[in-house]
Design a protein around this motif. Structure first.
Motif, PDB file in Angstrom:
ATOM      1  N   PRO A  96       2.974 -14.795   1.569  1.00 20.81           N
ATOM      2  CA  PRO A  96       4.117 -13.662   1.807  1.00 20.81           C
ATOM      3  C   PRO A  96       3.549 -12.684   2.545  1.00 20.81           C
ATOM      4  O   PRO A  96       2.558 -12.060   2.531  1.00 20.81           O
ATOM      5  N   ASN A  97       4.671 -12.278   3.317  1.00 24.51           N
ATOM      6  CA  ASN A  97       4.754 -10.613   4.038  1.00 24.51           C
ATOM      7  C   ASN A  97       5.160  -9.860   3.309  1.00 24.51           C
ATOM      8  O   ASN A  97       4.931  -9.160   2.336  1.00 24.51           O
ATOM      9  N   MET A  98       6.637  -9.707   3.667  1.00 19.44           N
ATOM     10  CA  MET A  98       7.627  -8.566   2.793  1.00 19.44           C
ATOM     11  C   MET A  98       8.355  -9.276   1.764  1.00 19.44           C
ATOM     12  O   MET A  98       9.135  -8.868   1.239  1.00 19.44           O
ATOM     13  N   ASP A  99       7.837 -10.480   1.525  1.00 18.66           N
ATOM     14  CA  ASP A  99       8.414 -11.395   0.381  1.00 18.66           C
ATOM     15  C   ASP A  99       7.922 -11.160  -1.084  1.00 18.66           C
ATOM     16  O   ASP A  99       8.364 -11.834  -1.939  1.00 18.66           O
ATOM     17  N   PHE A 100       6.853 -10.734  -1.107  1.00 17.66           N
ATOM     18  CA  PHE A 100       6.336 -10.280  -2.689  1.00 17.66           C
ATOM     19  C   PHE A 100       7.597  -9.635  -3.720  1.00 17.66           C
ATOM     20  O   PHE A 100       8.245  -8.636  -3.140  1.00 17.66           O
ATOM     21  N   MET A 103      -3.450   0.124   5.270  1.00 12.17           N
ATOM     22  CA  MET A 103      -3.500  -0.859   6.146  1.00 12.17           C
ATOM     23  C   MET A 103      -3.024  -0.683   7.419  1.00 12.17           C
ATOM     24  O   MET A 103      -2.382   0.354   7.842  1.00 12.17           O
ATOM     25  N   SER A 104      -3.736  -1.237   8.449  1.00  6.16           N
ATOM     26  CA  SER A 104      -3.247  -1.213   9.802  1.00  6.16           C
ATOM     27  C   SER A 104      -1.886  -1.538  10.442  1.00  6.16           C
ATOM     28  O   SER A 104      -1.356  -0.967  11.125  1.00  6.16           O
ATOM     29  N   LEU A 105      -1.404  -2.525   9.597  1.00  6.15           N
ATOM     30  CA  LEU A 105      -0.057  -2.937   9.937  1.00  6.15           C
ATOM     31  C   LEU A 105       0.602  -3.024   8.347  1.00  6.15           C
ATOM     32  O   LEU A 105       0.317  -3.286   7.791  1.00  6.15           O
ATOM     33  N   ASP A 106       2.068  -2.558   8.862  1.00 10.80           N
ATOM     34  CA  ASP A 106       2.904  -2.625   7.769  1.00 10.80           C
ATOM     35  C   ASP A 106       3.704  -3.853   7.291  1.00 10.80           C
ATOM     36  O   ASP A 106       4.842  -3.964   7.411  1.00 10.80           O
ATOM     37  N   ASN A 107       2.826  -4.944   7.279  1.00  9.37           N
ATOM     38  CA  ASN A 107       3.419  -6.402   7.367  1.00  9.37           C
ATOM     39  C   ASN A 107       3.526  -6.784   5.733  1.00  9.37           C
ATOM     40  O   ASN A 107       3.927  -7.828   5.592  1.00  9.37           O
ATOM     41  N   VAL A 108       2.829  -6.107   4.723  1.00  9.81           N
ATOM     42  CA  VAL A 108       3.138  -6.396   3.488  1.00  9.81           C
ATOM     43  C   VAL A 108       3.332  -5.281   2.542  1.00  9.81           C
ATOM     44  O   VAL A 108       2.565  -4.219   2.782  1.00  9.81           O
ATOM     45  N   ASN A 109       4.214  -5.309   1.736  1.00  9.23           N
ATOM     46  CA  ASN A 109       4.570  -4.028   0.847  1.00  9.23           C
ATOM     47  C   ASN A 109       3.692  -4.281  -0.375  1.00  9.23           C
ATOM     48  O   ASN A 109       4.094  -4.795  -1.386  1.00  9.23           O
ATOM     49  N   LEU A 110       2.717  -3.493  -0.477  1.00 10.59           N
ATOM     50  CA  LEU A 110       1.840  -3.568  -1.649  1.00 10.59           C
ATOM     51  C   LEU A 110       2.463  -2.933  -2.795  1.00 10.59           C
ATOM     52  O   LEU A 110       1.689  -3.183  -4.000  1.00 10.59           O
ATOM     53  N   PHE A 111       3.437  -2.220  -2.733  1.00  4.34           N
ATOM     54  CA  PHE A 111       4.074  -1.702  -3.892  1.00  4.34           C
ATOM     55  C   PHE A 111       4.691  -2.852  -4.524  1.00  4.34           C
ATOM     56  O   PHE A 111       5.380  -2.548  -5.900  1.00  4.34           O
ATOM     57  N   GLN A 112       5.012  -3.929  -3.912  1.00  3.55           N
ATOM     58  CA  GLN A 112       5.619  -5.143  -4.761  1.00  3.55           C
ATOM     59  C   GLN A 112       4.455  -6.204  -5.257  1.00  3.55           C
ATOM     60  O   GLN A 112       4.740  -7.222  -5.852  1.00  3.55           O
ATOM     61  N   VAL A 113       3.186  -5.733  -5.149  1.00  3.88           N
ATOM     62  CA  VAL A 113       2.031  -6.639  -5.453  1.00  3.88           C
ATOM     63  C   VAL A 113       1.346  -5.992  -6.458  1.00  3.88           C
ATOM     64  O   VAL A 113       0.825  -5.127  -6.821  1.00  3.88           O
ATOM     65  N   PRO A 114       1.351  -7.092  -7.642  1.00  7.59           N
ATOM     66  CA  PRO A 114       0.552  -6.721  -8.880  1.00  7.59           C
ATOM     67  C   PRO A 114      -0.679  -6.956  -8.646  1.00  7.59           C
ATOM     68  O   PRO A 114      -1.486  -6.181  -9.600  1.00  7.59           O
ATOM     69  N   LEU A 115      -1.408  -7.797  -8.081  1.00  6.16           N
ATOM     70  CA  LEU A 115      -2.731  -7.992  -8.100  1.00  6.16           C
ATOM     71  C   LEU A 115      -3.279  -8.126  -6.615  1.00  6.16           C
ATOM     72  O   LEU A 115      -3.059  -8.716  -5.663  1.00  6.16           O
TER      73      LEU A 115
END
Length: 521
Positions: A335-339, A419-431
């Protein structure tokens, strides 16, 4: 730039390792697979099994088993089309098309290649290249090379008792064209991912395997006809129906002595690029990593890890995960922005960590006994919204199946900022998991070869986490564009002379809108 500085910058200051004016020439990009021309080939059947439960009894391998094995390891499995971000000025969007495999790769470029020495029924003995594009074997050398390969491994493996030996190589230009010198870090990780996929696939067929990181490089490159300025073997994995036991080392031999036993061969192959640029630093560090004599092979004594102060949470006991390997391969998703942030249960986290640790016990040529998680690479994680686990940064103690709290609190802001790129929204990631290893990258024990071994072991653990995540319905996205120094502070790794090697967000997700065409239906 000296090589020690180069390796330091690979982790802590990547802007210093590549030219500031580097531009990717997409029009002259290489193929993601190597094509040999003018050599005999043997096609595999295009009918592959769609389920792979673990075989309790080893099956004597025949030709179609080898084809199924190699396809699950590195074959083309999917054609994907997606649309890049819409250009608001021109109201246009670029269509991106790619051919995927079951294993992940940085940028989808797959810098590795697979070669295999086979002794099976209905196929001439010899050394072959796995032609990914056509799902076939291409014959490079015909004949029995048991003695040659055994000596290249320092006579530490009874190759005569193995029906096959797989060589995982790296073709430097395949991802250097995009990432420049940063490609070196990716190449070791990608090789590790392929090794772990091979180990698990072989296990599903009932085959035993052992990973050799130390061998006479020039001798094996000579056997395969690889120009070392372009491509080099990174790992050797013999396959057998019986356990591959420790073998007594014979007298020392050098690459030069071994190469004299075989006539040199060169092969015509196609990469598509018309302008292959020099990759001087990669060539230099690859040469510095080579072993010229079997007397330089060594074993490493596992270092005891210092205890971590803080709250200890014993995780729920869990059995080894039983799952269909083929299904997990198809479900694996980055997942990229799909979390999607959902509550993760303590039992789900326990299952993920336990399975990764238990499956990481594997035969290799560095340890006197099978390697275990924590011997050279360790697992850490920043957890949020996990039932019964206070938000915070933890070390996973695989021996006691427990979490050791290092730094309490919600670290998502710091991780996102790093992160160097904003390709993953870590605020949606639990782990958000991190794999860590020695900061000196095993150079003191293994010289510059230690760096790529460390990266390969990290890649192996990455693939184990991704397969387990897929089996329990989650996605994982390996990331190298993160601030390792900041993560080291979160986990207080400086005291232990360790550093974070790769970041893997894992969690529930929703599928992105793209066209996916499976090549196995």
């Amino acid at each position: 730039m000296n090589l020690k500085t180069f390796l330091h910058n690979l982790h802590f200051d990547i802007n210093k390792i590549s030219p500031p004016d580097w531009e990717v020439d997409w029009e002259d990009a290489p193929l993601t697979y190597k094509l040999y021309r003018g050599l005999p080939s043997v096609p595999f059947s295009l009918e592959v099994p769609l389920a792979l439960e673990e075989q309790k009894t080893p099956v004597n391998p025949v030709f179609h088993h080898i084809g199924d094995l190699l396809w699950y390891v590195f074959g083309l499995t999917e054609m994907c089309q997606s649309v890049s971000s819409l250009d608001s000025a021109e109201q246009t969007a670029d269509l991106i098309q790619s051919y995927r495999r079951f294993v992940p790769s940085g940028g989808g470029l797959y810098p590795n290649e697979l070669y295999i020495y086979l002794k099976i029924k209905d196929l001439p003995e010899g050394v072959y290249h796995y032609d990914v594009a056509h799902h076939r074997l291409v014959l490079l050398r015909k004949g029995n090379f048991d003695s040659y390969i055994s000596k290249a491994l320092g006579s530490r493996c009874d190759v005569t008792a193995c029906f096959g030996t797989v060589f995982v190589s790296t073709l430097f230009w395949k991802n250097f064209f995009k990432y420049n010198n940063f490609a070196y870090r990716l190449q070791g990780l990608d090789a590790g991912v392929v090794i772990e996929q091979l180990r698990e696939a072989a296990n599903r067929f009932g085959f035993s395997s052992k990973v050799y990181f130390q061998f006479l490089d020039r001798a094996l490159n000579h056997l395969l006809g690889l120009p070392e300025q372009e491509e080099s073997v990174y790992a050797v994995i013999p396959l057998s129906l019986n356990p591959i036991n420790r073998f007594t080392k014979e007298k020392d031999i050098t690459s030069k002595e071994l190469c004299m036993q075989l006539k040199e061969k060169t092969f015509d192959h196609y990469v598509r690029s018309q302008r292959v640029k020099e990759h001087t630093l990669l060539t230099k560090i690859n040469e510095a990593s080579m072993l010229e004599t079997s007397s330089s092979f060594q074993e490493i004594t596992a270092q005891e890890r210092s205890s971590v102060e803080g709250q200890v949470i014993t995780l729920p006991q869990t059995e080894r995960l039983s799952y269909d390997f083929a299904s997990a391969c198809r479900k694996r998703y980055s997942p990229n922005m799909d979390f999607v942030l959902e509550k993760v249960s303590q039992s789900q986290l326990a299952l993920l960590l336990h399975e990764a640790a238990a499956s990481f016990t594997y035969q290799n040529d560095l340890d006197k006994s099978p390697a275990k998680l924590g011997s050279r690479v360790s697992l850490y994680g920043c957890f949020y919204n996990v039932s019964g686990i206070p938000d915070g940064a933890y070390y996973y103690d695989s021996t006691n199946h427990a979490l050791c709290q290092i730094n309490p609190g919600d670290h998502r802001h710091s991780l996102q900022y790093g992160m160097s790129l904003d390709n993953v929204n870590l605020f949606q990631v639990p782990l958000c998991l991190h794999i860590a290893g020695d900061k000196d990258h095993l150079i003191n024990e293994l010289g510059y070869r230690g760096y790529r071994i460390q990266q390969m072991e990290a890649g192996m653990l990455v693939q184990r986490l991704l397969l387990t995540a897929a089996a329990i319905g989650m996605g994982g996205h390996p990331i190298l564009g993160f601030d390792a120094g900041m993560c080291d502070e979160i986990y207080k790794l400086d005291k232990q002379e360790k550093t974070t090697l790769i970041q893997i967000p894992i969690g529930p997700y929703r599928p992105r809108p793209w066209l996916r065409g499976s090549l196995f239906h």
